[in-house]
Write a protein that holds these residues in place. Sequence first.
Motif, PDB file in Angstrom:
ATOM      1  N   UNK A 228       0.829  -1.206   0.000  1.00 14.47           N
ATOM      2  CA  UNK A 228       0.000   0.000   0.000  1.00 14.47           C
ATOM      3  C   UNK A 228       0.863   1.256   0.000  1.00 14.47           C
ATOM      4  N   UNK A 229       1.925   1.270   0.790  1.00 13.72           N
ATOM      5  CA  UNK A 229       2.742   2.476   0.912  1.00 13.72           C
ATOM      6  C   UNK A 229       3.425   2.830  -0.418  1.00 13.72           C
ATOM      7  N   UNK A 230       3.578   1.869  -1.294  1.00 11.87           N
ATOM      8  CA  UNK A 230       4.186   2.161  -2.608  1.00 11.87           C
ATOM      9  C   UNK A 230       3.335   3.141  -3.417  1.00 11.87           C
ATOM     10  N   UNK A 231       2.024   3.199  -3.133  1.00 10.75           N
ATOM     11  CA  UNK A 231       1.155   4.155  -3.831  1.00 10.75           C
ATOM     12  C   UNK A 231       1.545   5.598  -3.532  1.00 10.75           C
ATOM     13  N   UNK A 232       2.253   5.816  -2.430  1.00 13.29           N
ATOM     14  CA  UNK A 232       2.704   7.161  -2.067  1.00 13.29           C
ATOM     15  C   UNK A 232       3.972   7.567  -2.818  1.00 13.29           C
ATOM     16  N   UNK A 233       4.497   6.661  -3.606  1.00 10.58           N
ATOM     17  CA  UNK A 233       5.664   6.966  -4.427  1.00 10.58           C
ATOM     18  C   UNK A 233       5.290   7.177  -5.884  1.00 10.58           C
ATOM     19  N   UNK A 234       4.006   7.026  -6.193  1.00 16.30           N
ATOM     20  CA  UNK A 234       3.527   7.189  -7.573  1.00 16.30           C
ATOM     21  C   UNK A 234       2.644   8.421  -7.678  1.00 16.30           C
ATOM     22  N   UNK A 235       2.823   9.202  -8.745  1.00 14.11           N
ATOM     23  CA  UNK A 235       1.916  10.336  -8.950  1.00 14.11           C
ATOM     24  C   UNK A 235       0.510   9.850  -9.292  1.00 14.11           C
ATOM     25  N   UNK A 236      -0.468  10.694  -9.047  1.00 10.91           N
ATOM     26  CA  UNK A 236      -1.863  10.374  -9.325  1.00 10.91           C
ATOM     27  C   UNK A 236      -2.031   9.953 -10.787  1.00 10.91           C
ATOM     28  N   UNK A 237      -1.298  10.611 -11.679  1.00  6.41           N
ATOM     29  CA  UNK A 237      -1.422  10.315 -13.121  1.00  6.41           C
ATOM     30  C   UNK A 237      -1.001   8.885 -13.458  1.00  6.41           C
ATOM     31  N   UNK A 238      -0.243   8.251 -12.573  1.00  3.80           N
ATOM     32  CA  UNK A 238       0.199   6.875 -12.799  1.00  3.80           C
ATOM     33  C   UNK A 238      -0.515   5.891 -11.879  1.00  3.80           C
ATOM     34  N   UNK A 239      -1.639   6.329 -11.290  1.00  2.00           N
ATOM     35  CA  UNK A 239      -2.423   5.450 -10.435  1.00  2.00           C
ATOM     36  C   UNK A 239      -2.038   5.508  -8.963  1.00  2.00           C
ATOM     37  N   UNK A 240      -1.170   6.434  -8.613  1.00  2.00           N
ATOM     38  CA  UNK A 240      -0.765   6.578  -7.219  1.00  2.00           C
ATOM     39  C   UNK A 240      -1.602   7.597  -6.478  1.00  2.00           C
ATOM     40  N   UNK A 241      -1.054   8.102  -5.392  1.00  5.68           N
ATOM     41  CA  UNK A 241      -1.786   9.019  -4.529  1.00  5.68           C
ATOM     42  C   UNK A 241      -1.171  10.406  -4.438  1.00  5.68           C
ATOM     43  N   UNK A 242      -0.032  10.632  -5.049  1.00  5.24           N
ATOM     44  CA  UNK A 242       0.752  11.838  -4.807  1.00  5.24           C
ATOM     45  C   UNK A 242       0.559  12.896  -5.896  1.00  5.24           C
ATOM     46  N   UNK A 243       0.389  14.124  -5.428  1.00  6.93           N
ATOM     47  CA  UNK A 243       0.433  15.297  -6.306  1.00  6.93           C
ATOM     48  C   UNK A 243       1.563  16.174  -5.794  1.00  6.93           C
ATOM     49  N   UNK A 244       2.444  16.553  -6.692  1.00  2.66           N
ATOM     50  CA  UNK A 244       3.544  17.433  -6.295  1.00  2.66           C
ATOM     51  C   UNK A 244       3.092  18.879  -6.459  1.00  2.66           C
ATOM     52  N   UNK A 245       3.287  19.662  -5.404  1.00  3.62           N
ATOM     53  CA  UNK A 245       2.926  21.071  -5.440  1.00  3.62           C
ATOM     54  C   UNK A 245       4.070  21.871  -6.048  1.00  3.62           C
ATOM     55  N   UNK A 246       3.757  23.059  -6.531  1.00  8.58           N
ATOM     56  CA  UNK A 246       4.780  23.902  -7.154  1.00  8.58           C
ATOM     57  C   UNK A 246       5.935  24.200  -6.207  1.00  8.58           C
ATOM     58  N   UNK A 247       5.643  24.253  -4.909  1.00  7.47           N
ATOM     59  CA  UNK A 247       6.664  24.564  -3.908  1.00  7.47           C
ATOM     60  C   UNK A 247       7.583  23.383  -3.634  1.00  7.47           C
TER      61      UNK A 247
END
Length: 173
Positions: A16-35
């Motif tokens: 499950x924690x591997x989903x935090x290493x994938x961007x949303x666009x690739x089926x994960x949970x992470x969005x990177x902010x501009x900052x």
Amino acid sequence: AYIENDAWYEETAKQIVRLYFLPVEEGGLVRQLKSGGLAFDEFATATPTVPLFGNLYSLIGLAEYAAYFEDPDVRTILRGGLRGLKELLPKYDTGKWVLFDLHPCRRCASANEIRKRCALLELLSTRSEDSEYAAYAQKWRGYLETFANKRYYFFQRLWEPIRLRFLAKKLGI
């Protein structure tokens, strides 16, 4: 895993924690902010929703995981998520109430949802040793006690279906 002495729990958590290493666009949970901070989304959508509950539960879960497994990679994700949350908290705050998420439809959280968010922010404040999260919890609890703010919430909820209809039309949904 510790109580049951069953490796299945640990293996499931690691998957499950591997989903935090994938961007949303690739089926994960992470969005990177501009900052450079991170935000966690529950759905892979073009329009980010970034629900506050999801972020708070994610951060608390990542903190527990990092402590249990002593995983430096997850600690890195956790630090990015904490930076992201600090950046995003003001965006959930209308000055009178708290938004449910950051979707353009600007749905307000219910009073009960705000109470739960405040409890999670205080837990996160204790775990991260950062009083800024507790300060938001205190501020938001104050919103629940003011008649003018309750009235604001009431009218926002009345206006919400109309606002959603216009937004859907604008987005071509």
